[in-house]
Motif scaffolding. Sequence first.
Motif, PDB file in Angstrom:
ATOM      1  N   SER A   1       0.822  -1.191   0.000  1.00  0.00           N
ATOM      2  CA  SER A   1       0.000   0.000   0.000  1.00  0.00           C
ATOM      3  C   SER A   1       0.859   1.245   0.000  1.00  0.00           C
ATOM      4  O   SER A   1       1.959   1.276   0.535  1.00  0.00           O
ATOM      5  CB  SER A   1      -0.903   0.003   1.230  1.00  0.00           C
ATOM      6  OG  SER A   1      -1.718  -1.127   1.244  1.00  0.00           O
ATOM      7  N   PRO A   2       0.360   2.326  -0.605  1.00  0.00           N
ATOM      8  CA  PRO A   2       1.148   3.554  -0.648  1.00  0.00           C
ATOM      9  C   PRO A   2       1.196   4.255   0.695  1.00  0.00           C
ATOM     10  O   PRO A   2       0.215   4.333   1.400  1.00  0.00           O
ATOM     11  CB  PRO A   2       0.407   4.399  -1.682  1.00  0.00           C
ATOM     12  CG  PRO A   2      -0.986   3.932  -1.626  1.00  0.00           C
ATOM     13  CD  PRO A   2      -0.906   2.463  -1.331  1.00  0.00           C
ATOM     14  N   GLN A   3       2.343   4.768   1.051  1.00  0.00           N
ATOM     15  CA  GLN A   3       2.520   5.533   2.281  1.00  0.00           C
ATOM     16  C   GLN A   3       3.435   6.698   1.949  1.00  0.00           C
ATOM     17  O   GLN A   3       4.554   6.496   1.484  1.00  0.00           O
ATOM     18  CB  GLN A   3       3.137   4.654   3.368  1.00  0.00           C
ATOM     19  CG  GLN A   3       3.205   5.309   4.726  1.00  0.00           C
ATOM     20  CD  GLN A   3       1.882   5.288   5.441  1.00  0.00           C
ATOM     21  OE1 GLN A   3       1.085   4.393   5.246  1.00  0.00           O
ATOM     22  NE2 GLN A   3       1.625   6.273   6.251  1.00  0.00           N
ATOM     23  N   THR A   4       2.993   7.893   2.166  1.00  0.00           N
ATOM     24  CA  THR A   4       3.775   9.046   1.744  1.00  0.00           C
ATOM     25  C   THR A   4       4.281   9.898   2.898  1.00  0.00           C
ATOM     26  O   THR A   4       4.895  10.917   2.684  1.00  0.00           O
ATOM     27  CB  THR A   4       2.936   9.935   0.808  1.00  0.00           C
ATOM     28  OG1 THR A   4       1.796  10.392   1.539  1.00  0.00           O
ATOM     29  CG2 THR A   4       2.489   9.195  -0.419  1.00  0.00           C
TER      30      THR A   4
ATOM     31  N   ALA B   1      -8.266   5.328   0.610  1.00  0.00           N
ATOM     32  CA  ALA B   1      -9.094   5.033  -0.560  1.00  0.00           C
ATOM     33  C   ALA B   1      -8.339   4.162  -1.563  1.00  0.00           C
ATOM     34  O   ALA B   1      -8.945   3.335  -2.256  1.00  0.00           O
ATOM     35  CB  ALA B   1      -9.555   6.333  -1.218  1.00  0.00           C
ATOM     36  N   ILE B   2      -7.013   4.327  -1.653  1.00  0.00           N
ATOM     37  CA  ILE B   2      -6.236   3.497  -2.570  1.00  0.00           C
ATOM     38  C   ILE B   2      -6.137   2.078  -2.036  1.00  0.00           C
ATOM     39  O   ILE B   2      -6.208   1.103  -2.792  1.00  0.00           O
ATOM     40  CB  ILE B   2      -4.841   4.113  -2.810  1.00  0.00           C
ATOM     41  CG1 ILE B   2      -4.999   5.433  -3.563  1.00  0.00           C
ATOM     42  CG2 ILE B   2      -3.948   3.147  -3.587  1.00  0.00           C
ATOM     43  CD1 ILE B   2      -3.689   6.123  -3.891  1.00  0.00           C
TER      44      ILE B   2
ATOM     45  N   ARG C   1     -13.983   8.645   5.058  1.00  0.00           N
ATOM     46  CA  ARG C   1     -15.130   7.770   5.328  1.00  0.00           C
ATOM     47  C   ARG C   1     -14.951   6.339   4.830  1.00  0.00           C
ATOM     48  O   ARG C   1     -15.844   5.523   4.999  1.00  0.00           O
ATOM     49  CB  ARG C   1     -16.387   8.374   4.697  1.00  0.00           C
ATOM     50  CG  ARG C   1     -16.792   9.702   5.323  1.00  0.00           C
ATOM     51  CD  ARG C   1     -18.063  10.249   4.695  1.00  0.00           C
ATOM     52  NE  ARG C   1     -18.468  11.498   5.329  1.00  0.00           N
ATOM     53  CZ  ARG C   1     -19.555  12.186   4.989  1.00  0.00           C
ATOM     54  NH1 ARG C   1     -20.336  11.739   3.992  1.00  0.00           N
ATOM     55  NH2 ARG C   1     -19.854  13.304   5.611  1.00  0.00           N
ATOM     56  N   THR C   2     -13.813   6.051   4.234  1.00  0.00           N
ATOM     57  CA  THR C   2     -13.569   4.679   3.799  1.00  0.00           C
ATOM     58  C   THR C   2     -13.391   3.803   5.027  1.00  0.00           C
ATOM     59  O   THR C   2     -12.507   4.057   5.849  1.00  0.00           O
ATOM     60  CB  THR C   2     -12.304   4.592   2.929  1.00  0.00           C
ATOM     61  OG1 THR C   2     -12.471   5.402   1.768  1.00  0.00           O
ATOM     62  CG2 THR C   2     -12.050   3.150   2.498  1.00  0.00           C
ATOM     63  N   PRO C   3     -14.238   2.795   5.212  1.00  0.00           N
ATOM     64  CA  PRO C   3     -14.153   1.970   6.427  1.00  0.00           C
ATOM     65  C   PRO C   3     -12.860   1.185   6.492  1.00  0.00           C
ATOM     66  O   PRO C   3     -12.326   0.720   5.479  1.00  0.00           O
ATOM     67  CB  PRO C   3     -15.366   1.043   6.313  1.00  0.00           C
ATOM     68  CG  PRO C   3     -15.722   1.024   4.860  1.00  0.00           C
ATOM     69  CD  PRO C   3     -15.329   2.364   4.322  1.00  0.00           C
TER      70      PRO C   3
ATOM     71  N   ALA D   1     -10.435  -1.310   3.767  1.00  0.00           N
ATOM     72  CA  ALA D   1      -9.054  -1.019   3.389  1.00  0.00           C
ATOM     73  C   ALA D   1      -8.081  -2.094   3.860  1.00  0.00           C
ATOM     74  O   ALA D   1      -7.000  -2.250   3.275  1.00  0.00           O
ATOM     75  CB  ALA D   1      -8.637   0.337   3.965  1.00  0.00           C
ATOM     76  N   TRP D   2      -8.443  -2.853   4.903  1.00  0.00           N
ATOM     77  CA  TRP D   2      -7.501  -3.818   5.491  1.00  0.00           C
ATOM     78  C   TRP D   2      -6.947  -4.816   4.475  1.00  0.00           C
ATOM     79  O   TRP D   2      -5.723  -5.024   4.432  1.00  0.00           O
ATOM     80  CB  TRP D   2      -8.174  -4.552   6.650  1.00  0.00           C
ATOM     81  CG  TRP D   2      -7.227  -5.454   7.388  1.00  0.00           C
ATOM     82  CD1 TRP D   2      -6.441  -5.143   8.453  1.00  0.00           C
ATOM     83  CD2 TRP D   2      -6.953  -6.830   7.074  1.00  0.00           C
ATOM     84  NE1 TRP D   2      -5.696  -6.217   8.837  1.00  0.00           N
ATOM     85  CE2 TRP D   2      -5.983  -7.282   8.008  1.00  0.00           C
ATOM     86  CE3 TRP D   2      -7.420  -7.722   6.118  1.00  0.00           C
ATOM     87  CZ2 TRP D   2      -5.488  -8.580   8.004  1.00  0.00           C
ATOM     88  CZ3 TRP D   2      -6.929  -9.020   6.100  1.00  0.00           C
ATOM     89  CH2 TRP D   2      -5.974  -9.436   7.032  1.00  0.00           C
ATOM     90  N   PRO D   3      -7.787  -5.460   3.637  1.00  0.00           N
ATOM     91  CA  PRO D   3      -7.207  -6.411   2.669  1.00  0.00           C
ATOM     92  C   PRO D   3      -6.218  -5.743   1.720  1.00  0.00           C
ATOM     93  O   PRO D   3      -5.216  -6.352   1.335  1.00  0.00           O
ATOM     94  CB  PRO D   3      -8.435  -6.935   1.910  1.00  0.00           C
ATOM     95  CG  PRO D   3      -9.582  -6.701   2.825  1.00  0.00           C
ATOM     96  CD  PRO D   3      -9.249  -5.440   3.536  1.00  0.00           C
ATOM     97  N   GLY D   4      -6.481  -4.485   1.349  1.00  0.00           N
ATOM     98  CA  GLY D   4      -5.572  -3.789   0.458  1.00  0.00           C
ATOM     99  C   GLY D   4      -4.231  -3.488   1.091  1.00  0.00           C
ATOM    100  O   GLY D   4      -3.215  -3.407   0.400  1.00  0.00           O
TER     101      GLY D   4
END
Length: 323
Positions: free
Chosen positions: A3-6, A13-14, A211-213, A217-220
């Motif tokens: 996953s992206p982390q900046t 959302a990604i 608001r993305t639960p 997002a956890w599987p991503g």
Amino acid sequence: MASPQTGKGRIVAIDAARAVALVAMAVYHFTWDLEYFGYVESGTAGFGAWKVFARSIATSFLVLAGISLVLGHGRGLRWRPWLDRLLRVSAAAALITVATWYAMPDTYIFFGILHQIALASVIGLAFLRLPWVVTAVAAAAIVALPAVFRDPLFASPWLWWVGLAPLPPMSNDYVPVFPWTGAVLAGMALAQLGRSRGWFEALRNSRLNARTPAWLAWPGRHSLAVYLVHQPVLIAMVWTWAQLFPPAVTVGDARPGCEAQCMTTNDEEFCRAWCLCVLDELDQRGMLGPVLRGNRSAGANDAVAAARALCESPQDTTGDQSQ
């Protein structure tokens, strides 16, 4: 598949977009498993809308991998996290190659999506600091090249990973450099453009991101682990069901898939006759269903060997036994 982390907060959302792609992938693989065990028509997962669906899923993963590469390293390559990710993806790709070679040696995965992501993560380093237009042009060129150039030189098994052979090799997941690296570079170009225009900062601060639960997002955020685990779980489920309620399999059900596989290396007339001969012989021996359901017992292997020996020459496939 990280996953992206900046540094200023994760773009949840990604992660959620990657999770949606994982769900779509599981749907496709479940359909493939049902076909493999004989519950849906042979060839279903490899043709028509299902084939488009599969390619769309692969494209989405590769585009997201390109976006993540830019978001994670576009302002300066962080060698340790990049190398850690590369080693994990490469190890997972090697594991898949070994496992599929053991389970399905005729169609094992020697260069699938994880292999592609690992190699593209290295290739992508050359484009990290380039303008997005340059990356986009390179992406388009890589996608277009196989449509205008193929050469028998690349038909060597050692060069199958390039993707420029006249005919694709048999594999259950084949994602070669050409054209698929183009999808990763397309994701990088999109991220480079978006970063220069402030799109990702806007997305990070948006209501959609807030608001993305977390459960979505956890599987991503753990996509590599999910990728490795989901297919063995699905296969185990379908296999268990098949032991309790085995599907009814006929020669007519099996012929399309057999002929499609055969025609990658032989002409249509030969494949129609050869598949009918082999499948009829297996059916007469009572081994058609077990073989198509992946039974690798000594009896099943002997039946396959006997059927192939009987039908190996074109004249034998015509049904003429007069000699």
